[in-house]
Motif scaffolding. Structure first.
Motif, PDB file in Angstrom:
ATOM      1  N   UNK A 143      11.662   0.996  20.360  1.00  0.00           N
ATOM      2  CA  UNK A 143      12.016   1.380  21.729  1.00  0.00           C
ATOM      3  C   UNK A 143      12.892   2.627  21.697  1.00  0.00           C
ATOM      4  N   UNK A 144      12.665   3.515  22.659  1.00  0.00           N
ATOM      5  CA  UNK A 144      13.378   4.804  22.681  1.00  0.00           C
ATOM      6  C   UNK A 144      13.938   5.058  24.065  1.00  0.00           C
ATOM      7  N   UNK A 145      15.247   5.349  24.099  1.00  0.00           N
ATOM      8  CA  UNK A 145      15.916   5.705  25.340  1.00  0.00           C
ATOM      9  C   UNK A 145      16.318   7.184  25.250  1.00  0.00           C
ATOM     10  N   UNK A 146      15.490   8.086  25.799  1.00  0.00           N
ATOM     11  CA  UNK A 146      15.733   9.522  25.626  1.00  0.00           C
ATOM     12  C   UNK A 146      17.036   9.997  26.246  1.00  0.00           C
ATOM     13  N   UNK A 147      17.463   9.351  27.349  1.00  0.00           N
ATOM     14  CA  UNK A 147      18.696   9.793  28.013  1.00  0.00           C
ATOM     15  C   UNK A 147      19.915   9.629  27.109  1.00  0.00           C
TER      16      UNK A 147
END
Length: 389
Positions: A82-86
Motif C-alpha cells: 500500500x502506498x500513501x503518496x501524500x
C-alpha cells in the motif's frame, strides 16, 4: 421513515478460509437485503499479518502497488503493498512475499526459505520515494532472521572467508560478519536506509531465542522438526551475537524480536526500526476512534476463525470490542469455531455474544469450503433477530 441503524464490521481474517475483506463483503451483502434498516461500515482489520495491506486499500486510504518478487523458495510471485503518496508512506506486509500461504505443506522448509522477496518489496517502496515504511509481520514461512530481506536491501552477510552466505535459515550458522554496503551511483537519488523511518507492526512479544522464541513457538507450523530446530536456533543465536559484538545491538531478549522468524530483531538491530502494536497502528491509520466520534454506531460486529479463552487476552476481536465498549456500543463476535464453554464465555466482558458459523458436519475440508455460505447464514439469523428485538 425510520433512520437505518449503523453497523461497524471490523473482523480479523479466518485464516485458511476467509479474508477480513471477504468477511466484510458478506456482511455488506446481507446488509443490502435490509437496506432500509441497516447501514454497514466496513473496516477489515489485521494485527500486522495477513490482510494488513488489503485493509488500508479496501478502506480507500492507500493506493495499491504490485511488484514481481521472489517467494520464500525463490520462485517468481506477484506481491502488493500500500502506498500513501501524500505522506510518502509505504505499508508492506511481509506475508505477501514471504508468507506461509505461498507454499504447499510439503514445500515448507525454513532451512532454505528466505525473506529476500520482502526485501524486494521494500526496495520498490524506496524507489517510489518512501520516507516512512511500515512493515507488517506475521504468517511468515521463514526463520532466517530477516537476513534475506536485508541482503536484498544492500547488507552483506559474510562467512569466515568473506564470501556472501546463502539464503535461508540454515546459512546463518556460517555467518561471521555483517557489512553495510555504500549506495551506488544509481541509488544516490533515493533515500538511504538511515533516512527512512522504519516501523515494525506486530502483536507478538516473543523473544528471539529459547522456549518462547521464534524457532520454538512459530517454527513447527513452518516445518521445523527436532533436527532442524538446533540448526535454526544456533543460526539465530549467531546472528544475535554478531549484532551485539559488532553493531552494539542486543536483541536476544528484546520482546517481539522473535516475530516473523526473527525478522523483527534484525530490523531493530540494523535499521533502528520501532516495534509497535499492529492493531494499534492499523486502528490509527483507519481512524477507528474517529468513526465512533462522527457516526452514531449502533452495533459492532467483529470476528476471527477460532475464538477461545485466548481471544480475551489482547487478540484483535477483543481489542475491537474494548474500543466499542468505550463508546458504549454493543459488540458481538462471529467465528468459524468456538472453543469455550457457556461458563467460560462469561469471561468475555466486552463481547456481548459470540456466534459460531459451523454447519452440522465434521469434515474440516467441507467446513472451510463452506465458510462463505455459513457466515452469510449466521449474519442473516443474527441481524434478523437483532432488528426485531
Amino acid at each position: 421513515m425510520s433512520v437505518p441503524k449503523t453497523i461497524l464490521v471490523a473482523p480479523d481474517s479466518f485464516k485458511g478460509s476467509l479474508s477480513a475483506v471477504n468477511f466484510c463483503r458478506i456482511a455488506e451483502k446481507v446488509g443490502q437485503a435490509h437496506a432500509n434498516e441497516i447501514h454497514v461500515l466496513s473496516r477489515p482489520m489485521s494485527d500486522g499479518g495477513e490482510g494488513f495491506v488489503e485493509a488500508l486499500i479496501y478502506a480507500g486510504l492507500a493506493e495499491v502497488k504490485k511488484v514481481v518478487v521472489q517467494d520464500p523458495l525463490g520462485r517468481a510471485t506477484t506481491a502488493k503493498f500500500a502506498w500513501q503518496p501524500e505522506t510518502k508512506t509505504a505499508i508492506v506486509e511481509m506475508a505477501q512475499a514471504s508468507g506461509l500461504p505461498l507454499l504447499a505443506p510439503y514445500e515448507r522448509n525454513p532451512l532454505k526459505a528466505s525473506t529476500y522477496g520482502t526485501g524486494q518489496l521494500l526496495n520498490a517502496a524506496i524507489d517510489l520515494g518512501a520516507e516512512k515504511i511500515i512493515l507488517g509481520l506475521g504468517g511468515s514461512a521463514t526463520n532466517d532472521g530477516g537476513v534475506g530481506a536485508l541482503q536484498s536491501l544492500g547488507f552483506a552477510f559474510l562467512d569466515d572467508q568473506g564470501d556472501p552466505i546463502e539464503l535461508g535459515g540454515e546459512a546463518l550458522t556460517s555467518l561471521s560478519k555483517i557489512v553495510k554496503k555504500s549506495p551506488g551511483m544509481a541509488e544516490n537519488k533515493r533515500k538511504s536506509l538511515d533516512e527512512i523511518e522504519w516501523v515494525i507492526a506486530c502483536d507478538v512479544s516473543n523473544p528471539l531465542l529459547g522456549e518462547q522464541g521464534a524457532t520454538a513457538v512459530f517454527g513447527p507450523q513452518k516445518g521445523v522438526d527436532e533436527q532442524s530446530f538446533t540448526t535454526l536456533e544456533n543460526g539465530l543465536a549467531r546472528l544475535a551475537d554478531i549484532l551485539k559484538k559488532d553493531w552494539h545491538q542486543d536483541i536476544r531478549d528484546l520482546p517481539g524480536a522473535g516475530a516473523a522468524g526473527g525478522m523483527a530483531g534484525s530490523f531493530v538491530g540494523l535499521l533502528n526500526a520501532q516495534l509497535v502494536s499492529g492493531f494499534d497502528l492499523l486502528s490509527e491509520l483507519l481512524q477507528l476512534e474517529k468513526l465512533f466520534q462522527t457516526h452514531a454506531i449502533d452495533l459492532v460486529i467483529t470476528g476471527e476463525g477460532k475464538m477461545d479463552l485466548q481471544t480475551q487476552f489482547g487478540k484483535l476481536p477483543n481489542r475491537i470490542a474494548e474500543l466499542a465498549n468505550r463508546y458504549q456500543v454493543p459488540a458481538v463476535g462471529v467465528c468459524g469455531k468456538l472453543e469455550a464453554s457457556a461458563a467460560e464465555l462469561a469471561a468475555f466482558k466486552d463481547l456481548r455474544s459470540i456466534h459460531e458459523d459451523l454447519a452440522e458436519t465434521t469434515s474440516l475440508d467441507v467446513l472451510l469450503a463452506q465458510t462463505d455460505q455459513n457466515l452469510e447464514k449466521t449474519f442473516n439469523r443474527y441481524l434478523t433477530s437483532w432488528l426485531s428485538a
